[in-house]
Scaffold this motif. Sequence first.
Motif, PDB file in Angstrom:
ATOM      1  N   GLU A 349       0.735  -1.185  -0.093  1.00 19.97           N
ATOM      2  CA  GLU A 349       0.124   0.136  -0.263  1.00 19.97           C
ATOM      3  C   GLU A 349       1.306   1.253   0.324  1.00 19.97           C
ATOM      4  OE1 GLU A 349      -3.283   0.609  -0.424  1.00 19.97           O
ATOM      5  OE2 GLU A 349      -4.001  -0.942   0.227  1.00 19.97           O
ATOM      6  N   ARG A 638     -12.579  -0.403  -5.128  1.00 19.41           N
ATOM      7  CA  ARG A 638     -12.064   0.157  -6.075  1.00 19.41           C
ATOM      8  C   ARG A 638     -12.463   0.975  -6.908  1.00 19.41           C
ATOM      9  NH1 ARG A 638     -10.216  -4.284 -11.299  1.00 19.41           N
ATOM     10  NH2 ARG A 638     -10.057  -5.847  -9.584  1.00 19.41           N
TER      11      ARG A 638
ATOM     12  N   ALA B  15     -11.139  -2.749   0.766  1.00 21.24           N
ATOM     13  CA  ALA B  15      -9.754  -0.757   0.396  1.00 21.24           C
ATOM     14  C   ALA B  15      -8.849  -1.520  -0.457  1.00 21.24           C
ATOM     15  CB  ALA B  15      -9.310  -0.536   1.926  1.00 21.24           C
ATOM     16  N   ALA B  16      -8.261  -2.392   0.378  1.00 22.40           N
ATOM     17  CA  ALA B  16      -7.179  -3.038  -0.064  1.00 22.40           C
ATOM     18  C   ALA B  16      -7.432  -3.277  -2.131  1.00 22.40           C
ATOM     19  CB  ALA B  16      -6.374  -4.413  -0.156  1.00 22.40           C
ATOM     20  N   LEU B  17      -8.026  -3.273  -2.543  1.00 23.23           N
ATOM     21  CA  LEU B  17      -8.289  -3.754  -3.991  1.00 23.23           C
ATOM     22  C   LEU B  17      -8.947  -2.517  -4.444  1.00 23.23           C
ATOM     23  CD1 LEU B  17     -11.070  -6.135  -5.525  1.00 23.23           C
ATOM     24  CD2 LEU B  17      -9.259  -5.837  -5.668  1.00 23.23           C
ATOM     25  N   ALA B  18      -8.919  -1.686  -3.709  1.00 21.11           N
ATOM     26  CA  ALA B  18      -8.891  -0.733  -4.263  1.00 21.11           C
ATOM     27  C   ALA B  18      -7.509   0.299  -5.053  1.00 21.11           C
ATOM     28  CB  ALA B  18      -9.614   0.377  -3.158  1.00 21.11           C
ATOM     29  N   ALA B  19      -6.702  -0.126  -4.327  1.00 17.34           N
ATOM     30  CA  ALA B  19      -5.389   0.652  -4.778  1.00 17.34           C
ATOM     31  C   ALA B  19      -4.745  -0.633  -5.469  1.00 17.34           C
ATOM     32  CB  ALA B  19      -4.817   0.312  -3.178  1.00 17.34           C
ATOM     33  N   ALA B  20      -5.043  -2.094  -5.353  1.00 20.97           N
ATOM     34  CA  ALA B  20      -4.920  -3.379  -6.153  1.00 20.97           C
ATOM     35  C   ALA B  20      -4.998  -3.107  -7.331  1.00 20.97           C
ATOM     36  CB  ALA B  20      -4.590  -4.326  -4.833  1.00 20.97           C
ATOM     37  N   GLY B  21      -6.213  -3.184  -7.519  1.00 18.87           N
ATOM     38  CA  GLY B  21      -6.877  -3.445  -8.948  1.00 18.87           C
ATOM     39  C   GLY B  21      -6.181  -3.623 -10.148  1.00 18.87           C
ATOM     40  N   PRO B  22      -5.357  -2.571  -9.936  1.00 17.87           N
ATOM     41  CA  PRO B  22      -5.319  -2.332 -11.437  1.00 17.87           C
ATOM     42  C   PRO B  22      -3.741  -3.145 -11.737  1.00 17.87           C
ATOM     43  CG  PRO B  22      -5.811  -0.233 -10.581  1.00 17.87           C
ATOM     44  CD  PRO B  22      -5.340  -0.931  -9.703  1.00 17.87           C
TER      45      PRO B  22
END
Lengths: 678, 393
Positions: A349, A638, B15-22
Amino acid sequence: MSGTVIRVRERPATASATGRARRLALLCGASLAGLCLVTPVAAQTENPDEAARAPAIIAAPGSSGAAGMVDESALRYYASQKQTARMKAEAARLKQLYPGWVEPTDLDTLQPSPPEEAPLWDLFTAGRFDDLDAAIAARRAADPNWRPSDELSRKLLRASFRSRLKALTSARKTADIVALYRADPSALDPSDVESYWTTAEALASEGGTAEALALYKSVLDTSNDTGVRLATIQKAMSTLPMAMAEKLVAMGRSDAEGGSEFKAIANDITRARIVADLHGAPAQEPSPADMAAFQTYARASGDSSQTGLLGWYTYNHRQFRAALDWFKLAISRGGDAMIAHGLAHTLRELGMLREAEEVAYAWRDKYVGNSILFIDLMGRKLTQANPSFIDLDRINRYAKVTLATASGEGAEALGWYAYNSCQFEAALEWFQHAVAWLPSESAVTGYALSLQRLKRKPDYLTLVNRYDGLFPKVVDLLFREGPAGPPLACAATADASPPQGARPAPGAAPASAPAPAARNTAAYGRVPKPDSSGDGQAKPLPVQRSEFPLAVPAENPLRYAPPSLARVVADRQDGAFLAEPPASKTMPLVARRVSGAGPMPYESYGFNLMPGYDGSERPSTLSEPGEGTLWRAQQAARTRAPQERAASETDRFTLPNSQAVNRGYDNPDTAPSSMQRP
Amino acid sequence: MTRTMLPILGLVLGAALAAAGPWIGPARAQDGASPVPPATAIPGAPSAKGDAMPGASRATALVDSLKNPDVWRSYRSRFITEAGRVVDTANGMISHSEGQGYGMLLAVAANDRVTFERLWGWTRANLMVRSDELMAWRWEPGKRPAVADLNNASDGDVLVAWALTEAAEAWDEPSYRVAARRMAVEVARKTILFKDKNGALLLPAVSGFSAAERADGPLINLSYWVFPAFARLPIVAPEFDWTALTASGLNLIRRSRFGTAKLPTEWISLKGEEPRPADGFPPLFSYNAIRIPLYMVWAGVGRPADYEPFVALWSGPDRERLPIVDTADGRTVESLSESGYTALSALLLCDRKGTPLPDGFGRPQAGENYYPTTLHLLSMVALQMRNLSCPAR
């Protein structure tokens, strides 16, 4: 016999406490060593006072006999005999012994037991409830008008309830406990706190949370014993949703200094609130003061699970710098693979991807999630549009983990990396693995492209024909101008021949770096746009009849067994297996409709498909997972994320290319895909 | 249910996916996207589960529970190709994810590691064509293409994920553990509604059964609740509340008692307050639903009353056949006469009433088809794992 609950405050850890600790340890061992942060409660207490109280809180119900019972029999006897002085003396004695004990209110109404009941009372005193039942029944058979005194009936009812409850508790028959309680709630003796707890726990585990809450509440309503009151909160927090337990916490009385009487277990309450937050369950948010106290406690405790908890909590609230500190502290205190998992995610993160990769790699064998995280983290790096130079050792170890875990994701990532750096033979081998392990449309596309580059036309055509009707993008390769679309960036120098000696072939010595190509910065210009076949106008098919459609075997024959099994699996065992039934007719040349596959590229030229197995004639796409799934929530988060992240400290670590690599199946139209890249 | 292992919903993963998605490759990478907060310590311990609700801790391992090697060899030679395909012999020789799952489970039970690898090798090479970690459910030989439908079948995915979990435990093979986790997590995040008003709901597939997609949705199939799997999947995916699935399944079985026979139908609508037979499906207790008591006995879950309709149905005079019941009028519309089916009733009656097993229980008939034979072997495994003893009469 009596007073266990009250006295345990002075006792060290009991057998039942250590027994529970052992059981938890076993649980952890039985699953994954790294998964269990569950610590016995005794270990969570912070000071000697709490340690001394712990057993009361965690003693397994039923393990302490009729614990919680205050023996009121003498008192009630004197009351019924109207021996007031003796009754008062006994009451005073009980009060001194059990500070929380409250004098029953029905003493005035008690009647002396009739003399003929004496033998029945003897049976009662001896605990022979079945015999007593039988004696009463015999007496009533002889004299239908006779009935036992109210006092005896009530005491028998409650005593036999308690003894059955005890038996059911040790047999762990929660459903039967619930049935027993619901049959006659009045059989629960108000002075028997242990039975209240046991019954409440059973009710909670069987879905009767409201009834359980009511039982805990009635204990708080009637008991003045500090130990009992604290233990009731503890038990409620462990069995009820925190939102319900909060109602009990709110019942705390104010002490002399104006604080809550439950402040002695403030950290436990805070912990329960943190855990509820992590589980997405509603609970009160810990106050800053409570949070600070818990942090102090966690720092001082030396228990990595407590610091780890704060790591997850801050992670959950996107306070990644704080999470990093907590996870690091937890690791330094012997934190396990799950702590490492949190650390790796926090590093990710914060944009510290290299560090995240190292942590995940180091802990890959201790928790399967770290292994997966390692594959996925570096998979991202490898599938970036312009492959950057990656250290030889890093690729080698990635290849090793990919093979050891038979990861289709890893194999495909290596395939794209090799392909995009013009190492087509290595790419071919990795894509073969990927198609054996996870033959998604993108992996099959990569495989087809590699075959094309290496001019293995029969294999290429077999592959494309095999996935006709299923993978439009694979079929589309046949309908493009030119053999493989726009040139690769690396092709300027490497052309179709891979750099010598730089071939991460999966079977042999693991991968080496695609250094020459990767360093060819001149080739790093633009990301080629996906080749769109025409602009909607029908064109003559560029495909020859000798290429498509061809009759090919439908089964995907690629297999790569784990190293330990590779040889045996290849051995033929005649007669041991069912002979594959011969195809009744030759393979069809026209594909059928497959639900969810979408239209095939040649349909725009007026060609049609056979109906699907369910009769479907129109192309269809699959709907996404429905409302209420976790997937849906993740997608929503996302799309929210970019705004949230805009103001966050993570921005300075954000990789410029991060939007370019989503090769999502879910959004094939908007997501530039590496399979389209060449 | 209580809060012992509530799913880590929304915020954490989201929350993690949000950033991790791409950055995730083909939209399938999971742990890159899904931080897994641990099963954290909470004050006190998880609530005690009685006999009615065994948790993962007391579930036994599957390996070596099929004690008769001849039975397994015969099964293998009749239904499994050398490539590792399980053939549904009564159904056009097709294959499906459910059959692959059963085959893989039986291979673990028979401790046949080589055959397991063949089965899993075929399964992933031919069914994992979706762009996620689930399987296309139906495969037909001689067709172009062989995959018939890209949709999944949740029971097939649960069965394969469970079999991989058992294989990983039995043989300590990291590739099985990784695959088991990826598939289990995908089932949990794509097909389970953990916070439905009826408790945790296992939708029959990712697509087509939700409230948004059907007028009578959500639709469920209670035979997709593979109870013994829910006791073991926490080994690889501990962050999900599999216990809640067991509780909700039992609760729905209790409430899905239709008509005079008080039996569940194959497909059930949960649109209204109470379950009812789904629209557009015959209201039958049939091929699917006969597995419900198998999974209940196998896992040892449920209260005595939960078994009563099944016990009543299968305690009739005709023990040679299994009835298919129209719940609308309670009548038997057809009978399943292959003896493999009656292993289900033999297992249930042994468990509930101590009824002696019929002579043929340990000897599946050679001439029968894939489905009854598979159910027969599964019943033998369940009997062994539950350590039930009902001497043959």
